[in-house]
Design an enzyme around this catalytic site. Structure first.
Site, mmCIF file in Angstrom:
data_model
loop_
_atom_site.group_PDB
_atom_site.id
_atom_site.type_symbol
_atom_site.label_atom_id
_atom_site.label_comp_id
_atom_site.label_asym_id
_atom_site.label_seq_id
_atom_site.Cartn_x
_atom_site.Cartn_y
_atom_site.Cartn_z
ATOM 1 N N GLU A 195 2.034 10.765 8.391
ATOM 2 C CA GLU A 195 3.701 9.896 8.962
ATOM 3 C C GLU A 195 4.490 10.602 9.492
ATOM 4 O OE1 GLU A 195 5.471 7.308 6.177
ATOM 5 O OE2 GLU A 195 6.307 9.360 6.254
ATOM 6 N N CYS A 210 -0.313 5.325 4.983
ATOM 7 C CA CYS A 210 -0.810 6.469 3.619
ATOM 8 C C CYS A 210 -1.934 6.786 4.338
ATOM 9 C CB CYS A 210 0.112 5.896 2.760
ATOM 10 S SG CYS A 210 1.211 5.402 2.174
ATOM 11 N N THR A 245 8.732 8.160 -5.755
ATOM 12 C CA THR A 245 7.964 8.544 -5.186
ATOM 13 C C THR A 245 7.601 9.236 -3.847
ATOM 14 O OG1 THR A 245 7.431 6.729 -4.588
ATOM 15 C CG2 THR A 245 7.071 6.882 -7.033
ATOM 16 N N ARG A 276 8.616 -6.142 -2.669
ATOM 17 C CA ARG A 276 7.858 -6.292 -3.265
ATOM 18 C C ARG A 276 6.723 -6.808 -1.734
ATOM 19 N NH1 ARG A 276 9.038 -8.634 -8.510
ATOM 20 N NH2 ARG A 276 7.597 -10.363 -8.198
ATOM 21 N N THR A 331 5.425 -5.590 -0.061
ATOM 22 C CA THR A 331 4.122 -4.112 -0.019
ATOM 23 C C THR A 331 3.257 -3.873 -0.913
ATOM 24 O OG1 THR A 331 5.051 -2.998 -1.408
ATOM 25 C CG2 THR A 331 6.247 -3.232 0.515
ATOM 26 N N HIS A 366 -5.546 3.895 -2.860
ATOM 27 C CA HIS A 366 -3.936 5.063 -3.077
ATOM 28 C C HIS A 366 -3.391 4.910 -4.016
ATOM 29 C CE1 HIS A 366 -1.097 6.011 -0.788
ATOM 30 N NE2 HIS A 366 -0.389 5.046 -0.839
ATOM 31 N N SER A 391 -0.094 1.614 5.066
ATOM 32 C CA SER A 391 1.058 0.297 5.932
ATOM 33 C C SER A 391 1.093 0.109 6.926
ATOM 34 C CB SER A 391 2.658 0.777 5.382
ATOM 35 O OG SER A 391 2.843 -0.143 4.273
#
Lengths: 348, 132
Positions: free
Chosen positions: A81, A113, A154, A201, A203, A236, A298
């Site tokens: 990405e 991802c 992250t 949240r 996600t 993941h 995602s």
């Protein structure tokens, strides 16, 4: 899904940049050091690194392990990405640098991802249909998080590359794979925007957990396996907790996660995350080990794969630097140096 | 670097692609029309292995145009295992740790960016060896 011709991983390679930003630095700057952090530290690319350079080194390591002539690769597919150019393939740079041009299919893949595992699915299909003897799939990223956002703890950099070939040449052969995808807008970045938006949240349950559990459960059902049939499981890893929790939901234990759970030391390497975990698991795998890998991208979707390690794995492990060797090569930076390396300073 | 020059030299820059002289057998890097050893024309393409050692080095604090965002950085003469001596930046190393004779290996990195609208120039640099 199973190809008509049996296929597997002939070579694999990893790359992690040298620099590390401790999560405590982000917390120090943005929360006064209060609150928990999702990882210990994350990898930070140097000033001269981007997705192309990261992909090149991972690809060279995969070629070293495979001993395949790069001119025999019929695909160099790069999932990311953070492609360096908006228009111009990363894959052509990588293919030229490793000596794979010109008789090769090159493309850049995009699926947040799981862009890398999407390329890997296609590489298995290309070899599995006998259109090619060897195909290369790469996941690589230099992810960015908005300063102070939860993602900044992250969002990291790294890469993993795989040379796919026939089962009889493989260090780990593919038993089957499964892809599970829905339109779930948990995370996205619009054109010309530097930083992504995410659903907080949201996600979690409807995105990460739903898609990975659905993909893995369908794969296990298709193969007639249970979690105890696997020596290692790699998920993941946007942080440390998510893969631990999804493993628990699916019935995998912490020992199965150990070799491939790297997020605590390198952060979320996005398109590389699950694939980098797989390289670390392959580094310590023994013949006969069964390994599960499930990515998450995602948007949203998950690709799940089941591999069995073969007798030639041990000999090939030592042909290139291990993933842990790259992780051990760490140079910590503070938040100030990090802002320079990630070009967060406005110079003009 | 204009587009044509970038394209013409990219194999050399990305992957240390040089030559072997067909007349005297000496390795040549970068590629040349005439062999620097025997002055004859006629070479075969060869890719160098990328391993070598630091022959000499210096730190650049006042960089030429296009490189200033990377300062300070170390430029070294690298003696390749196959023989040629070439100039390259070192990367992934702190300047106090650099020493003459230090084993290094080639990596492909960004050399510079030609502004926000221009090309990204990739090429070889060298770093301390990571053991397999």
């Amino acid at each position: 899904m199973k190809p008509s011709r049996e296929v597997g991983i002939v070579g694999y390679g990893a790359y992690v940049p040298r620099y590390r930003l401790p999560a405590s630095e982000v917390s120090r700057v943005w929360t006064g050091g209060h609150g928990g952090v999702p990882v210990d530290e994350k990898s930070v690319p140097g000033l001269d690194e981007d997705t192309a350079t990261i992909a090149i080194e991972a690809a060279r390591n995969a070629l070293l392990r495979s001993e395949v002539d790069p001119g025999d690769l019929r695909s160099v597919w790069v999932g990311s990405e953070s492609h360096p150019y908006a228009v111009k393939p990363t894959g052509t740079i990588v293919a030229e640098a490793i000596g794979a041009t010109p008789a090769v299919s090159v493309a850049d893949w995009q699926f947040a991802c799981k862009a890398g595992t999407e390329a890997l699915q296609a590489a298995f299909a290309l070899v599995g249909s006998s259109m090619a003897d060897y195909a290369m799939a790469i996941g690589a990223d230099t992810a960015q998080g908005r300063p102070g956002d939860a993602l900044e703890y992250t969002a990291a950099a790294g890469g993993a590359a795989f040379v796919v070939g026939a089962r009889e040449q493989s260090l780990a052969y593919l038993e089957a794979s499964y892809s599970y995808v829905t339109d779930t807008p948990d995370f996205f970045r619009r054109p010309y925007r530097h930083y992504p938006e995410h659903g907080g949240r949201f996600t979690g349950e409807p995105a990460y957990f739903k898609h990975i559990t659905a993909a893995v459960q369908a794969l296990l059902e298709e193969l007639g396996y249970k979690p105890t049939d696997f020596a290692a499981a790699v998920f993941h890893q946007p942080n440390v907790k998510f893969p631990q929790r999804v493993a628990q939901i699916l019935g995998f234990n912490k020992d199965q996660l150990k070799a491939g759970l790297l997020a605590g030391q390198v952060g979320n390497t996005y398109a590389a995350a699950a694939m980098l975990g797989l390289t670390a698991a392959l580094d310590v795998a023994k013949p006969g080990d069964r390994i599960l890998m499930a990515s998450f991208g995602s948007g949203a979707g998950s690709d799940a794969f089941s591999f069995v390690v073969t007798d030639v794995a041990c000999e090939r492990q030592a042909r290139a630097p291990s993933t842990q060797a790259y992780i051990a090569r760490r140079a910590p930076v503070d938040y100030a140096l990090y802002t320079r390396y990630r070009r967060k300073l406005q110079m003009q | 670097m204009n587009v044509a020059r970038y394209w013409r030299t990219e194999k050399t820059r990305y992957g240390l692609v040089g030559e072997t002289c067909r007349i005297c057998g000496e390795p040549i890097f970068p590629p040349r029309d005439l062999c620097p050893h025997c002055t004859e024309a006629g070479q075969d393409v060869r890719t160098f292995g990328g391993k070598g050692e630091v022959y000499s080095f210096s730190t650049v604090n006042d960089a030429p145009a296009g490189y200033s965002e990377y300062t300070p950085y170390t430029v070294a003469l690298i003696k390749l295992q196959e023989g040629p001596l070439l100039t390259a930046q070192l990367t992934d190393v702190d300047e106090p740790d650099v020493h003459i004779g230090m084993p290094v290996e080639m990596v492909t990195r960004k050399l510079k960016e030609e502004g926000e609208n221009g090309m990204i120039v990739y090429g070889y640099k060298f770093r301390p060896v990571i053991q397999a």
